[in-house]
Write a protein that holds these residues in place. Structure first.
Motif, PDB file in Angstrom:
ATOM      1  N   ARG A  99       0.671  -1.170   0.030  1.00 21.99           N
ATOM      2  CA  ARG A  99       0.146  -0.005  -0.002  1.00 21.99           C
ATOM      3  C   ARG A  99       0.873   1.221   0.060  1.00 21.99           C
ATOM      4  NH1 ARG A  99      -5.054  -0.668  -0.404  1.00 21.99           N
ATOM      5  NH2 ARG A  99      -5.932  -2.509   0.561  1.00 21.99           N
ATOM      6  N   ASN A 121     -10.757  -3.576  -2.224  1.00 28.04           N
ATOM      7  CA  ASN A 121     -10.454  -2.639  -0.995  1.00 28.04           C
ATOM      8  C   ASN A 121     -11.724  -2.404  -0.183  1.00 28.04           C
ATOM      9  OD1 ASN A 121      -8.004  -1.848  -1.152  1.00 28.04           O
ATOM     10  ND2 ASN A 121      -8.455  -0.332  -2.729  1.00 28.04           N
ATOM     11  N   ALA A 153      -5.392  -6.811  -2.470  1.00 34.66           N
ATOM     12  CA  ALA A 153      -5.987  -5.503  -2.886  1.00 34.66           C
ATOM     13  C   ALA A 153      -4.831  -4.494  -2.730  1.00 34.66           C
ATOM     14  CB  ALA A 153      -6.967  -5.186  -1.497  1.00 34.66           C
ATOM     15  N   ASP A 157      -4.227  -2.236  -6.110  1.00 35.58           N
ATOM     16  CA  ASP A 157      -3.809  -0.992  -5.850  1.00 35.58           C
ATOM     17  C   ASP A 157      -2.661  -0.590  -6.638  1.00 35.58           C
ATOM     18  OD1 ASP A 157      -6.027  -0.442  -4.647  1.00 35.58           O
ATOM     19  OD2 ASP A 157      -4.895   0.332  -2.739  1.00 35.58           O
TER      20      ASP A 157
END
Length: 179
Positions: A99, A121, A153, A157
């Protein structure tokens, strides 16, 4: 009625701050935690129903999610640290690195902060929200599965950011339409 969604979102910030004054697992904690979660469930539908969706509302929602996550983490991490095995914490660290890479890459390449509302998400957020309710011998298994979902997730991203899709409404890799 027009400002209902933003009021719900702002209430989540207030509830999150109040959460900091409670003890994890106490009735006050679960009351505030659940109320904050309900505002997250209701603000999007309220905005759509009243026709009041806006870029400001989307940014406010992402900010409220961040404040709520931070407050809940401050309350819950001391308990979870004792209860969860090291493998879960390694998974959480890997997710944070993924992330973080997506965040900084989007900021560097595109000059914006990614706040992607993809299906993965949203599913990760729902799973993370339910974590304090997972008690007993299943907590470690639940947290392990949640780490795998969160890692997927984060990878999604990163892929979206590499493709230049840093917008809130960016379609996820596992979506057939924008979410």
């Amino acid at each position: 009625m027009r400002h209902l969604a933003n009021c719900l979102t702002a209430a989540r910030i207030v509830l999150a701050v109040c959460l900091l004054g409670t003890e994890a697992g106490s009735p006050a904690f679960f009351t505030l935690y659940t109320a904050a979660g309900l505002t997250d469930l209701l603000d999007g539908p309220a905005a759509r129903r009243t026709g009041s969706q806006s870029a400001f509302g989307a940014r406010l929602d992402s900010a409220a999610d961040l404040v709520f996550f931070a407050a809940a983490s401050v309350c819950l991490l001391p308990c979870l640290w004792r209860l969860l095995p090291p493998a879960v914490w390694l998974g959480a660290l890997a997710t944070a690195v993924g992330r973080g890479a997506a965040f900084w890459l989007c900021l560097w390449r595109h000059g914006c902060i990614p706040a992607l509302h993809t299906r993965l998400n949203k599913l990760t957020g729902a799973g993370l929200f339910c974590l304090p309710y997972a008690v007993g011998g299943h907590l470690a298994a639940y947290a392990s599965a949640l780490c795998l979902l969160a890692l997927a997730a984060a990878a999604e991203d990163l892929l979206l950011v590499c493709r230049g899709e840093c917008r809130v409404e960016a379609a996820g890799c596992f979506s057939w339409r924008n979410v």
